[in-house]
Design a protein around this motif. Structure first.
Motif, PDB file in Angstrom:
ATOM      1  N   PHE A  84      13.275 -34.491   3.657  1.00 36.03           N
ATOM      2  CA  PHE A  84      14.406 -33.549   3.169  1.00 36.03           C
ATOM      3  C   PHE A  84      15.840 -33.693   3.588  1.00 36.03           C
ATOM      4  O   PHE A  84      16.159 -34.360   4.838  1.00 36.03           O
ATOM      5  CB  PHE A  84      13.863 -32.110   3.532  1.00 36.03           C
ATOM      6  CG  PHE A  84      12.469 -31.960   3.200  1.00 36.03           C
ATOM      7  CD1 PHE A  84      11.917 -31.677   1.827  1.00 36.03           C
ATOM      8  CD2 PHE A  84      11.485 -31.938   4.315  1.00 36.03           C
ATOM      9  CE1 PHE A  84      10.576 -31.473   1.655  1.00 36.03           C
ATOM     10  CE2 PHE A  84      10.216 -31.775   4.030  1.00 36.03           C
ATOM     11  CZ  PHE A  84       9.749 -31.564   2.707  1.00 36.03           C
ATOM     12  N   THR A  85      16.931 -33.611   2.474  1.00 39.95           N
ATOM     13  CA  THR A  85      18.022 -33.633   3.089  1.00 39.95           C
ATOM     14  C   THR A  85      18.908 -32.553   2.327  1.00 39.95           C
ATOM     15  O   THR A  85      18.403 -32.081   0.947  1.00 39.95           O
ATOM     16  CB  THR A  85      18.683 -34.886   2.695  1.00 39.95           C
ATOM     17  OG1 THR A  85      19.918 -34.994   3.171  1.00 39.95           O
ATOM     18  CG2 THR A  85      18.630 -35.090   0.983  1.00 39.95           C
ATOM     19  N   LYS A  86      19.942 -32.078   2.744  1.00 40.20           N
ATOM     20  CA  LYS A  86      20.699 -31.124   2.243  1.00 40.20           C
ATOM     21  C   LYS A  86      21.838 -31.898   1.185  1.00 40.20           C
ATOM     22  O   LYS A  86      22.511 -31.174   0.407  1.00 40.20           O
ATOM     23  CB  LYS A  86      21.536 -30.374   3.106  1.00 40.20           C
ATOM     24  CG  LYS A  86      20.862 -29.318   3.870  1.00 40.20           C
ATOM     25  CD  LYS A  86      21.419 -28.473   4.851  1.00 40.20           C
ATOM     26  CE  LYS A  86      20.907 -27.524   5.821  1.00 40.20           C
ATOM     27  NZ  LYS A  86      21.386 -26.579   6.608  1.00 40.20           N
ATOM     28  N   VAL A  87      22.099 -33.230   1.419  1.00 42.03           N
ATOM     29  CA  VAL A  87      22.690 -34.099   0.505  1.00 42.03           C
ATOM     30  C   VAL A  87      22.042 -34.221  -0.982  1.00 42.03           C
ATOM     31  O   VAL A  87      20.864 -34.358  -1.132  1.00 42.03           O
ATOM     32  CB  VAL A  87      22.863 -35.362   1.174  1.00 42.03           C
ATOM     33  CG1 VAL A  87      23.572 -36.186   0.226  1.00 42.03           C
ATOM     34  CG2 VAL A  87      23.575 -35.408   2.424  1.00 42.03           C
ATOM     35  N   ASP A  88      23.022 -33.844  -1.943  1.00 44.24           N
ATOM     36  CA  ASP A  88      22.407 -33.994  -3.324  1.00 44.24           C
ATOM     37  C   ASP A  88      22.282 -35.408  -3.603  1.00 44.24           C
ATOM     38  O   ASP A  88      23.063 -36.235  -3.845  1.00 44.24           O
ATOM     39  CB  ASP A  88      23.515 -33.392  -4.269  1.00 44.24           C
ATOM     40  CG  ASP A  88      23.110 -33.246  -5.778  1.00 44.24           C
ATOM     41  OD1 ASP A  88      21.868 -33.774  -6.185  1.00 44.24           O
ATOM     42  OD2 ASP A  88      24.006 -33.126  -6.608  1.00 44.24           O
ATOM     43  N   GLY A 125      13.920 -32.386  -1.711  1.00 44.70           N
ATOM     44  CA  GLY A 125      13.032 -33.778  -0.933  1.00 44.70           C
ATOM     45  C   GLY A 125      12.021 -33.823  -1.780  1.00 44.70           C
ATOM     46  O   GLY A 125      11.503 -33.445  -2.698  1.00 44.70           O
ATOM     47  N   GLY A 126      10.891 -34.535  -0.837  1.00 44.14           N
ATOM     48  CA  GLY A 126       9.615 -34.767  -1.400  1.00 44.14           C
ATOM     49  C   GLY A 126       8.448 -34.966  -0.337  1.00 44.14           C
ATOM     50  O   GLY A 126       8.914 -35.303   0.686  1.00 44.14           O
ATOM     51  N   TYR A 127       7.336 -35.262  -0.754  1.00 45.22           N
ATOM     52  CA  TYR A 127       6.347 -35.562   0.288  1.00 45.22           C
ATOM     53  C   TYR A 127       5.463 -36.770  -0.337  1.00 45.22           C
ATOM     54  O   TYR A 127       5.228 -36.940  -1.450  1.00 45.22           O
ATOM     55  CB  TYR A 127       5.525 -34.387   0.746  1.00 45.22           C
ATOM     56  CG  TYR A 127       4.906 -33.746  -0.644  1.00 45.22           C
ATOM     57  CD1 TYR A 127       3.594 -33.919  -1.010  1.00 45.22           C
ATOM     58  CD2 TYR A 127       5.418 -32.770  -1.299  1.00 45.22           C
ATOM     59  CE1 TYR A 127       3.014 -33.302  -1.986  1.00 45.22           C
ATOM     60  CE2 TYR A 127       4.806 -31.904  -2.219  1.00 45.22           C
ATOM     61  CZ  TYR A 127       3.755 -32.345  -2.675  1.00 45.22           C
ATOM     62  OH  TYR A 127       2.962 -31.709  -3.571  1.00 45.22           O
ATOM     63  N   ILE A 128       4.621 -37.528   0.836  1.00 42.40           N
ATOM     64  CA  ILE A 128       3.716 -38.461   0.413  1.00 42.40           C
ATOM     65  C   ILE A 128       2.544 -37.929   0.973  1.00 42.40           C
ATOM     66  O   ILE A 128       2.599 -37.493   2.083  1.00 42.40           O
ATOM     67  CB  ILE A 128       4.126 -39.840   1.195  1.00 42.40           C
ATOM     68  CG1 ILE A 128       5.473 -40.167   0.717  1.00 42.40           C
ATOM     69  CG2 ILE A 128       2.940 -40.602   0.972  1.00 42.40           C
ATOM     70  CD1 ILE A 128       5.931 -41.515   1.649  1.00 42.40           C
ATOM     71  N   LEU A 129       1.575 -37.947   0.468  1.00 42.24           N
ATOM     72  CA  LEU A 129      -0.124 -37.607   0.908  1.00 42.24           C
ATOM     73  C   LEU A 129      -0.559 -39.262   1.185  1.00 42.24           C
ATOM     74  O   LEU A 129      -0.422 -39.963   0.263  1.00 42.24           O
ATOM     75  CB  LEU A 129      -0.680 -36.900  -0.108  1.00 42.24           C
ATOM     76  CG  LEU A 129      -0.313 -35.743  -0.640  1.00 42.24           C
ATOM     77  CD1 LEU A 129      -1.025 -35.492  -2.053  1.00 42.24           C
ATOM     78  CD2 LEU A 129      -0.361 -34.811   0.304  1.00 42.24           C
ATOM     79  N   THR A 130      -1.314 -39.159   2.445  1.00 44.86           N
ATOM     80  CA  THR A 130      -1.867 -40.634   2.772  1.00 44.86           C
ATOM     81  C   THR A 130      -2.994 -40.375   3.532  1.00 44.86           C
ATOM     82  O   THR A 130      -3.183 -39.277   4.574  1.00 44.86           O
ATOM     83  CB  THR A 130      -0.787 -41.446   3.238  1.00 44.86           C
ATOM     84  OG1 THR A 130      -1.408 -42.626   3.857  1.00 44.86           O
ATOM     85  CG2 THR A 130      -0.219 -40.902   4.660  1.00 44.86           C
ATOM     86  N   ASP A 131      -3.902 -41.142   3.402  1.00 45.05           N
ATOM     87  CA  ASP A 131      -5.080 -41.347   4.489  1.00 45.05           C
ATOM     88  C   ASP A 131      -5.047 -42.749   4.911  1.00 45.05           C
ATOM     89  O   ASP A 131      -6.434 -42.982   5.636  1.00 45.05           O
ATOM     90  CB  ASP A 131      -6.307 -40.865   3.966  1.00 45.05           C
ATOM     91  CG  ASP A 131      -7.002 -41.589   2.578  1.00 45.05           C
ATOM     92  OD1 ASP A 131      -6.307 -42.583   2.337  1.00 45.05           O
ATOM     93  OD2 ASP A 131      -7.932 -41.480   2.337  1.00 45.05           O
TER      94      ASP A 131
END
Length: 175
Positions: A84-88, A125-131
């Protein structure tokens, strides 16, 4: 629009169809209304939290306008890495796209669900799911991770202490 994260190496992290479906149906990130409580002392820049609302644990590291969060999904079978970031950087809420993270020059690819507007303090921001155990090992044992490299929001995460913080979060999950 540029890829959410674009990097320069050549190893990829494959996500199973089940994880992609899970990414669409359940956001693993804590909600703004969740009650997070510190678990123990900070570990080399990482803070371990227990999420008393959902009954899970996560680790967080913030540096300036950027933050990284790691944890597991509700069933604890799949891990997630949130950046995540506060930068656009032009993210549109809820979009699914390929995401790349570079850890010491190794490229890891997954599917990210972008999140903006509903995060605290102006983060997007975003997220990655992984196993993938190779990805987990790289995060735990390597020294830096590059995030958002082709945007004005690019930042490098110091992975020092990640192994110890992940061990503390695992212990937290058992309580």
């Amino acid at each position: 629009m540029r890829n959410f994260l674009t990097l320069i190496a050549a190893t990829s992290l494959a996500l199973s169809p089940a994880m992609a479906a899970n990414a669409q149906s359940q956001n693993p990130l804590p909600k703004a209304s969740d009650v997070l409580v510190r678990y123990g002392k900070d570990i080399e820049g990482w803070t371990v939290y227990t999420n008393q609302t959902r009954g899970d644990c996560l680790i967080v590291r913030s540096d300036g306008p950027s933050s990284v969060q790691m944890g597991v999904t509700a069933n604890q079978e799949v891990g997630y890495l949130g950046v995540f970031t506060k930068v656009d950087i032009g993210l549109k809420n809820g979009n699914m796209s390929d995401i790349f993270v570079s850890i010491d020059g190794q490229l890891y690819k997954g599917v990210a669900t972008t999140t903006s507007g509903d995060l605290k303090d102006g983060y997007s921001g975003g997220y990655i799911l992984t196993d993938d155990p190779k990805f987990k090992r790289a995060v735990a044992k390597r020294y830096k991770m590059t995030v958002f490299p082709e945007t004005k929001g690019a930042f490098v995460v110091d992975l020092k202490g990640t192994y110890k913080a992940m061990a503390a979060a695992k212990k937290c999950l058992k309580h």
